[in-house]
Structures are given as C-alpha cells and as structure tokens.
Design a protein around this motif. Structure first.
Motif, PDB file in Angstrom:
ATOM      1  N   ASP A 118       0.816  -1.219   0.000  1.00 52.70           N
ATOM      2  CA  ASP A 118       0.000   0.000   0.000  1.00 52.70           C
ATOM      3  C   ASP A 118       0.844   1.260   0.000  1.00 52.70           C
ATOM      4  O   ASP A 118       0.517   2.253   0.663  1.00 52.70           O
ATOM      5  CB  ASP A 118      -0.960   0.011   1.201  1.00 52.70           C
ATOM      6  CG  ASP A 118      -1.764  -1.267   1.295  1.00 52.70           C
ATOM      7  OD1 ASP A 118      -2.341  -1.655   0.275  1.00 52.70           O
ATOM      8  OD2 ASP A 118      -1.785  -1.886   2.369  1.00 52.70           O
ATOM      9  N   GLU A 141      -5.981   2.158   4.286  1.00 52.13           N
ATOM     10  CA  GLU A 141      -6.652   1.550   3.139  1.00 52.13           C
ATOM     11  C   GLU A 141      -5.643   0.844   2.247  1.00 52.13           C
ATOM     12  O   GLU A 141      -4.481   1.242   2.164  1.00 52.13           O
ATOM     13  CB  GLU A 141      -7.428   2.599   2.339  1.00 52.13           C
ATOM     14  CG  GLU A 141      -8.535   3.265   3.133  1.00 52.13           C
ATOM     15  CD  GLU A 141      -9.552   3.933   2.220  1.00 52.13           C
ATOM     16  OE1 GLU A 141     -10.051   3.244   1.302  1.00 52.13           O
ATOM     17  OE2 GLU A 141      -9.835   5.118   2.412  1.00 52.13           O
ATOM     18  N   ARG A 142      -6.129  -0.185   1.561  1.00 48.27           N
ATOM     19  CA  ARG A 142      -5.280  -0.974   0.670  1.00 48.27           C
ATOM     20  C   ARG A 142      -5.491  -0.532  -0.768  1.00 48.27           C
ATOM     21  O   ARG A 142      -6.622  -0.402  -1.243  1.00 48.27           O
ATOM     22  CB  ARG A 142      -5.603  -2.462   0.805  1.00 48.27           C
ATOM     23  CG  ARG A 142      -5.548  -2.975   2.235  1.00 48.27           C
ATOM     24  CD  ARG A 142      -4.969  -4.367   2.287  1.00 48.27           C
ATOM     25  NE  ARG A 142      -3.592  -4.387   1.818  1.00 48.27           N
ATOM     26  CZ  ARG A 142      -2.867  -5.500   1.697  1.00 48.27           C
ATOM     27  NH1 ARG A 142      -3.391  -6.671   2.031  1.00 48.27           N
ATOM     28  NH2 ARG A 142      -1.632  -5.461   1.262  1.00 48.27           N
ATOM     29  N   THR A 144      -5.751  -0.788  -4.692  1.00 46.50           N
ATOM     30  CA  THR A 144      -6.131  -1.823  -5.671  1.00 46.50           C
ATOM     31  C   THR A 144      -5.959  -1.367  -7.113  1.00 46.50           C
ATOM     32  O   THR A 144      -5.766  -2.202  -7.991  1.00 46.50           O
ATOM     33  CB  THR A 144      -7.592  -2.248  -5.462  1.00 46.50           C
ATOM     34  OG1 THR A 144      -8.440  -1.094  -5.545  1.00 46.50           O
ATOM     35  CG2 THR A 144      -7.770  -2.922  -4.101  1.00 46.50           C
ATOM     36  N   THR A 159      -9.115   2.039  -3.842  1.00 45.27           N
ATOM     37  CA  THR A 159      -8.765   1.211  -2.694  1.00 45.27           C
ATOM     38  C   THR A 159      -9.715   0.023  -2.558  1.00 45.27           C
ATOM     39  O   THR A 159     -10.732  -0.077  -3.241  1.00 45.27           O
ATOM     40  CB  THR A 159      -8.809   2.040  -1.391  1.00 45.27           C
ATOM     41  OG1 THR A 159     -10.173   2.391  -1.101  1.00 45.27           O
ATOM     42  CG2 THR A 159      -7.973   3.296  -1.522  1.00 45.27           C
ATOM     43  N   GLU A 160      -9.324  -0.857  -1.636  1.00 41.19           N
ATOM     44  CA  GLU A 160     -10.108  -2.060  -1.389  1.00 41.19           C
ATOM     45  C   GLU A 160     -11.467  -1.728  -0.764  1.00 41.19           C
ATOM     46  O   GLU A 160     -12.442  -2.453  -0.953  1.00 41.19           O
ATOM     47  CB  GLU A 160      -9.320  -2.988  -0.454  1.00 41.19           C
ATOM     48  CG  GLU A 160      -9.848  -4.397  -0.387  1.00 41.19           C
ATOM     49  CD  GLU A 160      -8.931  -5.300   0.415  1.00 41.19           C
ATOM     50  OE1 GLU A 160      -8.664  -6.423  -0.023  1.00 41.19           O
ATOM     51  OE2 GLU A 160      -8.477  -4.865   1.500  1.00 41.19           O
ATOM     52  N   PRO A 195     -13.940  -3.855  -4.017  1.00 40.24           N
ATOM     53  CA  PRO A 195     -12.798  -2.986  -4.321  1.00 40.24           C
ATOM     54  C   PRO A 195     -12.934  -2.301  -5.678  1.00 40.24           C
ATOM     55  O   PRO A 195     -13.651  -2.768  -6.567  1.00 40.24           O
ATOM     56  CB  PRO A 195     -11.602  -3.947  -4.330  1.00 40.24           C
ATOM     57  CG  PRO A 195     -12.078  -5.165  -3.608  1.00 40.24           C
ATOM     58  CD  PRO A 195     -13.541  -5.261  -3.854  1.00 40.24           C
ATOM     59  N   GLU A 214     -15.661  -4.178  -8.272  1.00 40.65           N
ATOM     60  CA  GLU A 214     -15.499  -5.608  -8.533  1.00 40.65           C
ATOM     61  C   GLU A 214     -16.837  -6.331  -8.660  1.00 40.65           C
ATOM     62  O   GLU A 214     -16.972  -7.273  -9.447  1.00 40.65           O
ATOM     63  CB  GLU A 214     -14.678  -6.248  -7.410  1.00 40.65           C
ATOM     64  CG  GLU A 214     -14.274  -7.686  -7.687  1.00 40.65           C
ATOM     65  CD  GLU A 214     -13.486  -8.274  -6.537  1.00 40.65           C
ATOM     66  OE1 GLU A 214     -12.342  -8.696  -6.763  1.00 40.65           O
ATOM     67  OE2 GLU A 214     -14.006  -8.288  -5.400  1.00 40.65           O
TER      68      GLU A 214
END
Length: 1172
Positions: A118, A141-142, A144, A159-160, A195, A214
């Motif tokens: 990240d 936050e991750r 993506t 982000t995810e 995500p 997604e």
C-alpha cells in the motif's frame, strides 16, 4: 546503484593478525623484496553493474508511447526498464513488496509504482540510475488500482474499501477531494460494491470519471458536481474496462467470459453482450459460461474496423490448453496460443492521446517466463524478434563461466555459426520498444559468458560493454539416443529427470576446445569448425572407475584392478588401463548386478554436425558391480598436450583425446607416494575412529558443488532401497548426489554440525522449482556460529532422521576423498628437477595438492603414435578445506597460464592446418638448481598458500576464513597484475595480492541465501564477476575501482528529449458547437484551496533518496547534462530569436501608428469642432 564501503587494509600492517594476514615461512626471505607488487587496496571497489535476463516473477507492466520505454514490475519489488536493444535498467524497492501497478508520466521521464504494501513511489528516470523522488504510504486503506491521465499531475488511487483518493504527483501529497463508495453507488445496491478495479476519465470529457467496482457496478462520476451521472449494473464481476476513443461507449470484461458494451447515456442495459469463446446454443439460450476475461482493450483505427484484444475467456472444456490472447478485428477472431500464462498485456498505439483514433500497431504480452510482442499490422499476426537476452532460463541454468578479455576473433566466429540457428517467420518490422541511448563507455575488451543448462544445452553469450547477446547454442544431447516412450526409457541412468544436464565445463578460448561433463557421468570433447560434417560413428571411450575403499572389505577378484602406482620417473603404460573404444558387453540381467554399462547410450546412426562445436570424443563412466558411476567433480582440458583429465570420489582419469585412449586411471589414495606423510590409508568406515596424527578436513564446497543434481533430481528407487536410520544393512539411496556431499570426519564435531544441516537442506530441496533460501540462510548462520549451538541444531535435525540413510555403503561413499581441482602447467614436478616439464596439479576435497608428471612425445605423427607417459610425484602441500583453484607464477610474479594450441579448423586443408597449428612458445628452461623460479598459488576453502618450486617450500600462507568457507576462488588479472578473488559463504568478497597474499579487499556483499548463487558465482579478469541472482536473471558486479568510476558513462540512458506529439485537431464545427474534448482545471477541484487538506493519518509522505529539488536537479551523468544543456540553449536561442522578431514587429507597428497619428493631427490641426 548501491556502492559498498571497502575495508582498506594498510600495506605495512599485514602481518599484525594471523587470521587476516599472510605469514612468511621462517628462514625464507620475504619474496616481496623480489617481486614488485603494484596492486593496492585503492584499485578495488565493489558495486553492481547490470542485470540481464527475464524479470523473475513479473506482476505488472507499463509503456511510455512517446519515450518508447517498457517497464516491468515483479513480485519481489524489482523494476526492470527496457528500451532499444542494449538499453536495460534494474532498480529495486527497499520493501521488496510486489509491484501491483505501474504508471508512466508520459514523456516526463518519471514513473509511478504501486506496491502490495500500500505504498506508491515516484521514480526519476532522467538519470542513468533511477532513484525514488517521493513515496506515500497508506495506513488505513489498501491500494487496488491507479490511474494517471495523460498530461495530468493528479493521480487517482482506488482502494479495497471502494474509495478513491487523489494524489498530487509533483509534491506527492493527498488532496482533500475524496470519492466515497457510498456516495458513488447511493441506493443502487444494498451491499458494498467491492474494491475499485478500474478508474479512467472519459476521453472526451476530463470532468467525467468512470469507476468500476469488482461486484459489477460501474459509475460515471461528475468531478465538478461531485455526484454520479450514471450507474451501470451487471450480474457478473468486472475485471477490466476500456473506452471507445469518442467517449460514447465503453466495454467491460466479466468473470463469466462475457464482454458487455455500454452506451454512456443508456445505463439501463448493455448495448451488446458477447461471449467470444462461448458455444452458442441453437435454441437461443444464454451461452455456456467461460473462464474470466481478465483484461480487454478497445482500440480504433481511421481506415478500418476497431481492434478488441483480450486475455482469458476460454471455454471450460478446453482443459490443458495453453493460455491464449484473442485479437478480434471486424468479423475475424484470432486466438494466439502462448507458451506460458499471461500476466498482462498492452496495446501499443501511434498516439498518446485517448481522444484520438488509436491506430494500434503491436501488442506487448508479458508472460510468466517470456515477453512477446505481436505485430498487428501483418497478416497472421507474426511476433517481433526479441533483441533482449530473455532466454537465459529457457532451460534451468546448472553452471556458468565468465571469460573477460578473450581473443578478439572469438565473438565474430561464434556469431557467424550462431546466426544460422535463428528462427524464421518473424515480423519484418523493427522492434517497437526503441527508446533510450547506449552508454558512452570506453570499455572495449571482449567478454563471453557460457551457461550450461539442464537439457544439456550450452549457450555462448557476448557480454561486452555491459550488454548481453546470445551468440551460439550447442545441444550436447544430440550425441545420445533419446527414449521414444516410457516403455523404452533406459533404466541405466542415475537420474530420472534431465540426464543430459551440464555439471561442469572447461573451455580453452585460444584453441576453442570445449570439454563438458554431465550429471550422467559423461564427458564430451568438442572441436570448433566452420564447416559442416557428418560423423558416421561417434568415437566412444568407456572408463571403469571404482573406489579403493570397497576393495579393502570385499575385493572383487573378477573386477578390473586399477593400475599400480608407477615409480617416480616412470610412466604408466596405456595398455594397463586402456579400455575398448566400443561399448562393452556388460551384464544387465535381473539376477546379477549390472556391470560395465554406461548411463546413456551413444547414438549409433550418423550424426550431422553443423558449423560450430563438433564432437571429437565421448567418454562415459560405467557401472561397477552394481554401483552407479560417481558424478564428475572436476574437469580440465589442455589443447597443447591433447589431454583431458577428470576426477570424482573414486579417483582421476587422464584421456588422450588425440589417440582416443585412456592413459591413467587411478584411485585418489594411490596418488600419494608410499612415504607421503599426508597419505590417507584405505579403511572401512565400520571400524573405530581413526587415531591418525593428521585430522581429516572435510570439504565444505564439495557439499555445495553439485547441489543442482541433489535438489532437482529424484533418486531412482528401482535398484536401491531407502532404509531407516537404524538399519545399516540395505544399499544406499544416494545415487545422484555429489560423492563428497554427505558425511564428515567422525572426529570433527564442527564439521558434523555443518554436514547435518546441509544434509537437511538437500533432503528438503529435491524439487528444483522450490526455493531453499531460508534453509541456506540458516546454513550460512550456523556455519558462522559457535559450537555452543550444537544441541539446538541436532534437535532440529531429529525431524529428518528417517529421511537419511546411515548404511555402510552410504558412509563409505560420502567419506571418500574426491578430486576437486586440476591445473595444467609446465614447472618442476619434483624437488630434484632443474628443467621445467609438463605436469598436472591435482587438488582434492581434503586439501591435498599433488603433482603428476607428464611425458609428451614429439609433435607431429609421433604424437599420434607414441603413448604419453604419466607418473605421480606425491603430495606437494596440504591445506585446510577442499582445493578450489591453483595457478603458477614465474620469478617476476607474472602469471603462467597453461600452454595452448592456436585454433585451426580440423576440416580445412592440410596447408591451412599447418599455418595455424602453432604451439605457444615455452619460456626458456632454468638450469639453476639452487634458485626457485616458479611459485605455485594454491587456494582452498579455508586458506591460501604460495609454494616455491622446485624446492617445494612454503613462502606465504593466509587464513581466509575461520568461521565460514570459500565457495569460489579464481586467480585473475587486474590492472596489469594478478590477485586471488574469493567469494565466501558468509557473503564476503575478498581479494589477495600475489604472491604475498596481502588482503586488498574485504566486503560483506551477499550472504549465501540460495544454492543457485553457490553454483553459478564466478570471477573473471579485469575486475568482473557474475552470478545467477534468480532462476531467470544474471547479476554482473565489478570489484574494480576504475570500472566503478566509469560506470555512469558506461550505463545506458533511459530518457531522451522528445517532443510530445500535437494534440488532435478538434475541427471547425466541433470547436464551434462544443463537440470536441472538454478540458478540466483539476487544480481548482483538487487543490488545497478548493478541496482542503487530507487527513494526516490516511497516508504518510516519505521523501526519497533521489529528491533533489524535484525532477530538474535529479539528472546526473556528463553526457546527459551536456545533452540537456544543449537542448536548453537551443530552446533559449529559439525563444530569443522569436522575441527579437516580435520586438522588431512591434517597433515597426509603433512607428506606423506614430506616423498615422501625426498625419491625423496635421489634418485636423486648424479646424474647428463644427468643421469635423
């Protein structure tokens, strides 16, 4: 590029410590007074230079369409950049996290990388060694997905959690503008959309952002109004989205193998749904679901139908089918099969502008183990010929050798025979990835790298000027018969897989003689010829080598006995040990043990040999009384003498490849003279511990020397039974391991500890594809640790007890003294000699160095008729650890390389042969018996010694390491002098002066974390070295101060000043009625004034090491600075010229206006207001 601090060693203090200095023999004058040594510690510095090969475990890819540079990120955090042929660059993220996405700042000389931890990083590519300018680490936050619009400084981060954050790439700060997932979807769905998998702006309206989630929801977001204009829902998960360049349609790829096309203003349902690889039912029902379409790209052309390129989407009934790339153009659909799974692909287009016709011309496909570029402009979509050296791993590399400063004619000769091996059918166009410029270095000496592979192939590479290009490929497996089916598979091999794998090789660059040894205990001798020939019968020599240990307990009266030790001065008769050149009829019945059978069958049909290396002789070791032949541990060839020598744990053999006869076949213990104090008496390992005066020193390197065969080969179980550690009656399972890679001396607990651990590594790493980095890291630490940790190590080894065999045969095989090194030279074999003569230095895994005298017949016809005499002269000296390398110096300290024969074409006319066949002139023999004129340089895994000849007195001694062991040592030439270069298992790279063995360099560079490094690390002349850093990549390093100083000039440049193409013309009517692309002032939206500041806890800004007043001050290198200064001057001069023209025009206009004003004033000067 990281440079390492070098521990400088003061020349006057070299004798202060015995562990780090050389000691002179008492009573011997310091040889430094005679030999003037010129090498000093200032001549050495260690740094990485370049990395070649395919990026290991690739994960992402990006392309700059203006600079024409390709970037590839890997799962280990590496970044590889490619331009034109020869333009490559490698850099590494410190975190080693996987690179999930890359985004170029097109034509700006910068790159943004997003990592799996990240974090995002901004790389400056305007300098030869790219550096990170800024980093941003997200905390909550991750990441993506990332998107950077063309010519924009605002980077969108998905982000995810489904949110989108915006980063200013100039300052790498977060904007206060955030698109929250709940605002984007509102009440369109009751669940979280998943995500963010896609972000892109409308090609015709920068203020509209398309966001793909997604779960299957797509949102068109209005950046100005901060609301969603349209929402598009589909039942299947989304993998990718692609726009039509007019911004009215976009295409989504889904997890069920469908493509949905949407009209922007019709969000209710897709305009079209297709399943490219789905079977269409006749009753009109929905097609059967297919595999997910992982990515789709939609590219338009002015003259014809658009291209739709996609990966995945195949039907589920295509089990076992290889990965495919599908190209849909009009009504035609082409399915292109790939050799490996597809990681990513990019369509290369003529324009960088997304709102113009794209005009695609190629597709770059990144596979797991290859890079393919497809030509879209030719019928059949041929691929481009790849100019990069990405085929190193075509078959796993098993050994590697490096030759710097080769004869100048070698590379053209190898290229001329190798160019005939090139495949046909490539695209006729030039390679499209053509950015960057070559380095301006002055390093011009020829360099060649030779790699041996698991399939028996050998590749010759041109490594000159920090580049790498394949020259020639030799397939050694052609010599042998291949099994056509499982039922025909021969059962005499000692390895199940890759029986032709190359284990070691010896090459003479001057004579071009090549000798290779394979894992099936075979040796092949090659000559180089430029003419094609057909060999009716391949010359074969079978050699029976058996261990002397087994003869003590159970002598075999029927077996062939090794020849008795010849007396000094005499030569062993070749008739005593000569074997038939035709395959012998051995016993291979199910009732008795197999005997006199080789592991591979040489082909009986005529062999067509192309120009290049052609087979001269095949030597095979045969089974002996049910025991397989031991693998060859050392090999050497001498073209001047016409001899090949090879050894293993059973002894050594000398073969005359001119006469095709076996000259010498003797066990290791028989090389010792009867009165030799170092002689190792044959004994049974079942007996009690020996109480000899001299302890047996176990070779550390011998355990690692052939880890390839131990780790990637499965042992056959049809002839041997694996037994429990409590049972000592069954035969050993150890059939394909190095004979000396197991048990150690029972009187050395330290060596037992090391051996137990290495044995554990072997047993855990049978499969080549699995990494053993952790095990070898432990091994390196354990070897460097004290004996107090023995209890813990033994406890760890308990779990592997059942995997090891402790049978008598296994212990017997592992405790043998193997041959580890050879060196041909012309010196004084005995103390009483006053004239130099041909001889052979033999080094063993137990540290003994022995002399073997050679008696050669006169050249010409007599050389082909009279036998070569060989006599063992006993032990020269004893060292700790196995012998790794040996060399010879004359009285002035000049290196005396082995004699060689100049290359001649064996298939040329007799006159041409005689012109080219010249033996190198020998140095004048010395007749002074009292004066030592040669110095033997001997280096083992633990220490180095210098021995004067013919007196055989030790002059210098140096202890290289006490807690570790040397993996590779070479005597190399550098800066007009010679030195010993060593690489230790604890990661240290060291150099020692010659002959005084003064330490010149000691750098903690690379701990042994992988057996691949131990197997492939090699030094070369002029301060060069290399190793296989991954299964697909070669890392080159230098330990030369001069090369480090010139490295900036030698490296290639990635960024070249190129003018950005003009934007597409909007046209009169589009400009009049607003039908063209709509621009957006993102600064007003995302700037701190309008959007405010972002939360400080969301992400952390980290200034990079390359942050030098932004991008402008980061460029380095004299050539780059001059080029940029020249361009800046040109631009300034052009602007000054334009300014001068404007000034002149304004002056003329002012004069005209003044004149008209004056005339007007005169005209109305005397008139009244009512007269006007």
């Amino acid at each position: 590029m990281k440079k390492f601090n070098i521990r400088k060693v003061l020349d006057g203090l070299t004798a202060a410590s015995s562990s780090s200095s050389a000691t002179a023999q008492p009573g011997t004058p310091r040889e430094n007074d005679v030999v003037q040594e010129t090498l000093q510690s200032e001549h050495f510095q260690l740094c990485k230079t370049v990395r070649h090969g395919f990026p290991y475990q690739p994960s992402s890819m990006a392309f700059d369409p203006v600079q024409k540079i390709l970037a590839i990120g890997t799962q280990t955090g590496a970044l590889r950049l490619f331009g034109r042929a020869g333009v490559e660059c490698y850099c590494q993220h410190e975190s080693n996290a996987a690179v999930i996405q890359l985004q170029f700042l097109i034509n700006e000389g910068a790159l943004v990388s997003a990592l799996a931890d990240d974090s995002i990083h901004l790389w400056n590519l305007r300098q030869k060694i790219p550096a990170i300018l800024h980093s941003l680490k997200f905390n909550r936050e991750r990441i993506t997905y990332c998107h950077l619009p063309f010519q924009s400084k605002w980077l969108y981060i998905g982000t995810e959690r489904g949110n989108i954050h915006i980063v200013n790439v100039e300052s790498f700060t977060l904007s206060g503008y955030v698109i929250m997932w709940n605002k984007a979807i509102e009440l369109s769905t009751k669940t979280h959309p998943g995500p963010v998998v896609h972000i892109s702006d409308n090609p015709m309206d920068e203020g509209k952002l398309l966001i793909g989630f997604e779960s299957g929801i797509v949102v068109l977001w209005d950046l100005k109004c901060k609301k969603a204009d349209y929402r598009y829902n589909y039942d299947e998960a989304i993998h990718s989205v692609a726009w039509h360049h007019e911004g009215k349609q976009f295409v989504c790829s889904h997890s069920d193998g469908t493509l949905t096309t949407w009209n922007v203003r019709t969000p209710a349902k897709p305009a079209q749904i297709i399943t490219p690889h789905g079977k269409q039912p006749k009753d009109g029902k929905k097609p059967e679901p297919c595999k997910p379409i992982l990515k789709v790209e939609y590219k338009t052309t002015r003259a014809g139908d658009p291209f739709m390129v996609l990966s995945g989407g195949l039907s589920y009934d295509t089990v076992g089918r290889r990965a495919c790339l599908t190209v849909m153009h009009g009504k035609s659909t082409a399915v292109l099969e790939m050799d490996y799974p597809i990681v990513d692909f990019l369509t290369l287009c003529e324009t960088p502008y997304p709102n113009d016709f794209q005009e695609p011309y190629a597709v770059v496909v990144l596979l797991e183990k290859d890079l393919v570029v497809i030509d879209l402009g030719q019928i059949g979509y041929p691929i481009f010929e790849n100019p990069y050296p990405l085929t190193i791993h075509e078959s796993p590399v098993t050994c590697c050798e490096y030759f710097a400063d080769c004869p100048a004619e070698l590379i053209p000769a190898l290229y001329s025979v190798g160019c005939r091996q090139k495949r046909q059918g490539y695209s006729k166009k030039e390679w499209p990835i053509s950015g960057g410029n070559w380095g301006q270095g002055t390093q011009s000496y020829p360099e060649i790298i030779i790699t041996g592979h698991a399939d028996g192939s050998i590749k010759f590479w041109d490594a000159s000027a920090l580049m790498l290009q394949v020259l020639y490929k030799l397939k050694t497996a052609k010599v042998f018969e291949r099994a056509r089916g499982k039922e025909e598979k021969p059962n005499t091999d000692i390895v199940d897989e890759d029986p032709f794998a190359i284990q070691t090789l010896s090459w003479c660059p001057e004579s071009r003689m090549l000798c290779v040894a394979g894992v099936s205990a075979h040796v092949i001798v090659y000559r180089f010829s430029k003419q094609e020939i057909t060999t009716e019968v391949v010359q074969l020599l079978e050699v029976r080598m058996q261990c002397e240990f087994s003869e003590v307990d159970s002598p075999d009266p029927g077996g062939e006995q090794t020849p008795t030790l010849p007396t000094p001065g005499a030569s062993s008769s070749p008739q005593e040990s000569e074997l038939p050149t035709q395959p012998s009829t051995g016993s291979n019945s199910s009732d008795g043990p197999r005997d006199n059978i080789p592991c591979l069958q040489v082909r009986s049909s005529p062999l067509k040999q192309s120009p290049g290396n052609q087979v001269e002789l095949v030597i095979q070791l045969v089974w002996v009384s049910g025991e397989p032949p031991q693998q060859i541990t050392s090999l050497a060839i001498n073209s001047s003498y016409g001899l090949v020598v090879f050894g293993n744990s059973n002894g050594l053999a000398v073969v005359d490849y001119l006469q095709k006869t076996l000259l010498f076949n003797m066990g290791t213990s028989e090389l010792y003279s009867p009165s030799d104090p170092y002689q190792r008496q044959p004994r049974s390992p079942r007996k009690a511990k020996p109480s000899g005066d001299i302890p047996t020193v176990t070779s550390c390197m011998s355990r690692l020397s052939f880890l390839y065969s131990e780790s990637m080969k499965k042992r056959r179980s049809s002839h041997f039974t694996t037994c429990d550690s409590n049972d000592g009656s069954n035969a050993s399972e150890d059939r394909c391991r190095s004979p000396t890679s197991g048990s150690t001396s029972p009187c050395n607990s330290d060596d037992d500890k090391k051996q137990n651990f290495i044995e554990k590594v072997k047993l855990k790493s049978r499969r080549f594809s699995k990494t053993v980095a952790n095990d070898f890291a432990k091994m390196s630490r354990k070897i460097s640790s004290s004996s107090e940790q023995k209890t813990d190590l033994d406890a760890r080894d308990n779990s592997f007890t059942r995997s090891r065999s402790s049978s008598v045969a296994s212990i017997d095989r592992e405790s043998r003294e193997a041959i580890s090194s050879f060196h041909f030279c012309e010196s004084f074999p005995r103390k009483t000699d006053s004239l130099v003569s041909p001889c052979l230095l033999v080094g063993t895994t137990h540290g003994s160095v022995m002399m073997v005298a050679l008696s050669l017949p006169p050249s010409g016809d007599q050389r082909l008729q009279q036998p070569v005499g060989i006599a063992s002269c006993g032990t020269l000296v004893k060292l700790k650890g196995g012998i790794l390398t040996m060399a010879l110096l004359d009285a002035t300290g000049t290196l005396l390389p082995p004699f060689f024969e100049q290359w001649y074409d064996p298939n040329a006319s007799d006159e041409e042969k005689e012109k080219s066949r010249k033996r190198r002139p020998a140095s004048p023999p010395s007749s002074q018996e009292s004066q030592d004129t040669h110095f033997a340089i001997l280096c083992s895994e633990k220490q180095a010694k210098v021995v004067a000849l013919p007196s055989q007195t030790r002059i210098y001694k140096h202890s290289i390491t006490e807690t570790s062991f040397v993996l590779r040592a070479d005597v190399v030439q550098m800066a007009g002098a010679n030195c010993i270069a060593c690489f230790c298992a604890n990661g240290h790279i060291m150099t020692l002066s010659l002959p005084s063995l003064r330490p010149l360099l000691d750098v903690n560079y690379l701990p042994l974390t992988d057996m691949r490094i131990a197997r492939t690390f090699c030094f070369s002349n002029l301060g060069q070295a290399l190793y296989l850093t991954s299964p697909t990549e070669i890392q080159r390093i230098t330990y030369s101060q001069e090369t480090c100083d010139n490295l900036q000039e030698m490296l290639s440049e990635l960024f070249t000043p190129v003018e950005t193409p003009e934007a597409p013309n909007r046209g009169f009517f589009k400009g009049l009625f607003g039908g063209g692309a709509q621009s957006l002032d993102r600064e007003d939206l995302f700037g701190e004034t309008a959007a405010g500041k972002a939360s400080r806890s969301l992400a952390q800004h980290i200034p990079g090491p390359g942050n030098m007043e932004g991008m402008k001050g980061a460029a380095s290198g004299v050539v780059g600075e001059l080029a940029r200064a020249r361009i800046a001057l040109d631009e300034r001069g052009q602007k000054l010229g334009e300014l001068e023209e404007r000034t002149a025009a304004m002056m003329a206009s002012a004069e005209s206006f003044s004149k008209h004003a004056h005339d007007m004033m005169l005209k109305y000067k005397d008139k009244k207001w009512y007269q006007l």
